[in-house]
Design an enzyme around this catalytic site. Structure first.
Site, PDB file in Angstrom:
ATOM      1  CE  LYS A   1      -4.240  -2.067   1.236  1.00  0.00           C
ATOM      2  NZ  LYS A   1      -3.802  -3.461   1.491  1.00  0.00           N
TER       3      LYS A   1
HETATM    4  C1  LIG Z   1      -4.355  -4.588   0.798  1.00  0.00           C
HETATM    5  C2  LIG Z   1      -3.555  -5.846   0.664  1.00  0.00           C
HETATM    6  C3  LIG Z   1      -3.888  -6.855  -0.269  1.00  0.00           C
HETATM    7  C4  LIG Z   1      -5.120  -6.767  -1.153  1.00  0.00           C
HETATM    8  O1  LIG Z   1      -5.009  -5.787  -2.147  1.00  0.00           O
HETATM    9  P1  LIG Z   1      -6.311  -5.247  -2.932  1.00  0.00           P
HETATM   10  O2  LIG Z   1      -5.830  -4.093  -3.703  1.00  0.00           O
HETATM   11  O3  LIG Z   1      -7.306  -4.874  -1.850  1.00  0.00           O
HETATM   12  O4  LIG Z   1      -6.807  -6.370  -3.785  1.00  0.00           O
HETATM   13  C5  LIG Z   1      -3.065  -7.969  -0.373  1.00  0.00           C
HETATM   14  N1  LIG Z   1      -1.980  -8.109   0.428  1.00  0.00           N
HETATM   15  C6  LIG Z   1      -1.631  -7.176   1.342  1.00  0.00           C
HETATM   16  C7  LIG Z   1      -0.443  -7.417   2.212  1.00  0.00           C
HETATM   17  C8  LIG Z   1      -2.389  -6.005   1.495  1.00  0.00           C
HETATM   18  O5  LIG Z   1      -2.040  -5.087   2.414  1.00  0.00           O
END
Ligand SMILES: *Cc1c(COP(=O)(O)O)cnc(C)c1O
Length: 475
Positions: A117
């Site tokens: 993120k």
């Molecule tokens: C947010 C997240 C995901 C999922 O990603 P999306 O964009 O919601 O599909 C997968 N792995 C981790 C570690 C995350 O923080």
């Protein structure tokens, strides 16, 4: 470039008009009115730019195609401030690790909070500061988190002018490491609020505050959730960077496997593919919360109730519905906004599901858009972490393990597979220890983080108390 809503509102909007927004006024999601095409010559030029000038320059080129209301020199400077080796750990920003011939991990989690993120949120922090400064306004970001999103938002917004963050988390329920990551921030504009309750209580408070329109307007309350177009756009860049690292010629194709929850990450892959990046397959990997796998296998999209939403050892993929999914369905339906509204506004609201299995366009999800899927369980996760550690000497986190497990089911001869690594193992240490019998390595910069002074206030689960705190900080 103008932006439109998946539910038909076609009021022309520019990038900076939607930058600070969540949903469109009609409840839809924003998308660009078309995807700029990258032809072979342009792809070769981008490969050269990436090789000679690096990730930030590539990011500038891609973002420029979608942002025409920030002067080029400013946008370039924003990209250069965001994607530095200092913040992301390596000059490559998203280096590939080859596990075996034609099978790679793309590291997206070397940013400040050790999860992917950061890739988008760090850019958002710079864009917010820039745009708020230009408008001479302020924004108070109110959010609820059980881990990853909240800390990525805080690390992106810390010290940024014009922005305050009020982040609610369930008191005593996050891992010690996650608490330490968030609560050790001493920046004046970051406010950690531990709520005496569970995550749902935190979310209810955010909703209650946002529904008080007078309060929301007076205190300029905003959010940074995963439906924000700027976040998705930032993620498109690393599909190009992964492609360039795994190939040498621009007629080669690769596939990506994406550990998925709200469909934001893999939707960015869809955008890259629509632009013409030679992607063979986009493999959607889910955990026990298999809403998306069910859709791609059967054509039925069925939102889960809270009793049907499992708490798993890849918790950032624990979703009951996939909030970005409407963007792909809009494209799948030939951008028919009325049809999209009928599914997401009518069918989902009244029946909690829709069924495209009998619709000829559903077959195109795989054939025309490259989407396939698979699912992974706790036992699969443990077995995959063990196997990758034993065979390649690499420790992967639980979400990435879901990706590797599903990627192996979709290999095609001659097509390199890139699995997106979405977090570092230290964030999910208990499960790594369960799999390997020893805890994962901790990056040195996090040594002793639990002992740092904490900046957090504990409040009862009461929206009025949270509002009073916001008012006190702002007035
Ligand atoms: C947010 C997240 C995901 C999922 O990603 P999306 O964009 O919601 O599909 C997968 N792995 C981790 C570690 C995350 O923080």
């Amino acid at each position: 470039m103008n932006y439109l809503s998946t539910r038909g509102d076609a009021t022309p909007r520019k990038f900076c008009d939607i930058l600070l927004e969540g949903l469109a006024p009609d409840g839809g999601l924003y998308l660009p009115e078309h995807y700029p095409r990258i032809d072979a010559a342009r792809l070769a030029a981008l490969r050269r730019i990436h090789r000679e000038q690096g990730y930030a320059a590539l990011a500038f080129e891609i973002l420029s195609l979608y942002i025409d209301d920030i002067p080029a020199a400013d946008l370039r400077a924003i990209c250069e401030r965001t994607y530095t080796a200092e913040v992301f750990g390596t000059p490559e920003i998203v280096p590939l690790t080859q596990l075996q011939e034609g099978f790679y991990l793309e590291a997206l989690s070397n940013g400040p909070t050790l999860a992917f993120k950061d890739m988008a949120m760090q850019l958002l922090g710079q864009l917010f500061e820039y745009e708020l400064g230009r408008r001479g306004t302020q924004l108070n970001i109110l959010g609820a988190t059980s881990g990853d999103t909240g800390s990525a938002a805080e690390y992106a917004m810390r010290g940024k002018r014009g922005v305050r963050v009020f982040m609610l988390s369930p008191h005593g329920r996050m891992s010690t490491f996650q608490q330490a990551q968030m609560f050790s921030l001493q920046d004046e504009n970051i406010h950690n609020i531990a709520i005496e309750g569970v995550f749902d209580d935190c979310q209810d408070i955010v909703k209650a505050v946002s529904n008080d329109l007078a309060f929301k307007r007076r205190y300029q309350i905003g959010t940074v959730n995963s439906i924000n177009w700027a976040r998705l756009l930032a993620q498109v860049v690393y599909y190009f960077a992964g492609y360039f690292q795994a190939t040498t010629a621009d007629d080669e194709r690769v596939s990506f496997t994406v550990p998925s929850g709200n469909f934001g990450n893999v939707c960015a892959g869809h955008v890259a593919r629509m632009m013409g990046l030679p992607i063979a397959q986009l493999v959607v990997a889910t955990n026990e919360n298999d809403v998306l796998d069910e859709f791609f296998r059967t054509g039925v999209y069925r939102v889960r109730g809270s009793a049907d939403t499992h708490e798993t050892s890849s918790p950032s993929m624990d979703i009951s519905k996939a909030s970005n999914f409407e963007r792909f369905v809009f494209d799948l339906l030939g951008r028919d906004a009325a049809a999209c509204r009928a599914l997401f506004d009518d069918a989902l609201r009244t029946q909690g599901r829709f069924d495209l299995s009998g619709d000829a366009r559903f077959a195109q999800a795989a054939a025309r858009y490259g989407f396939v899927s698979g699912t992974s369980t706790h036992a699969d996760r443990l077995a995959t972490i063990r196997d990758v550690h034993a065979r390649h000497g690499v420790t992967i986190d639980t979400h990435t393990a879901d990706g590797v497990k599903v990627a192996r089911e979709h290999l095609q001869p001659g097509v390199p597979m890139i699995v997106l690594e979405t977090a570092l193992p230290i964030k999910f240490a208990a499960t790594i220890e369960e799999a390997l019998g020893h805890p994962p390595e901790r990056p040195v910069k996090f040594d002793g983080i639990e002992a740092l002074p904490r900046r957090v206030r504990v409040l009862p689960a009461d929206a009025a108390r949270v509002k009073a705190l916001i008012a006190e900080e702002c007035d």
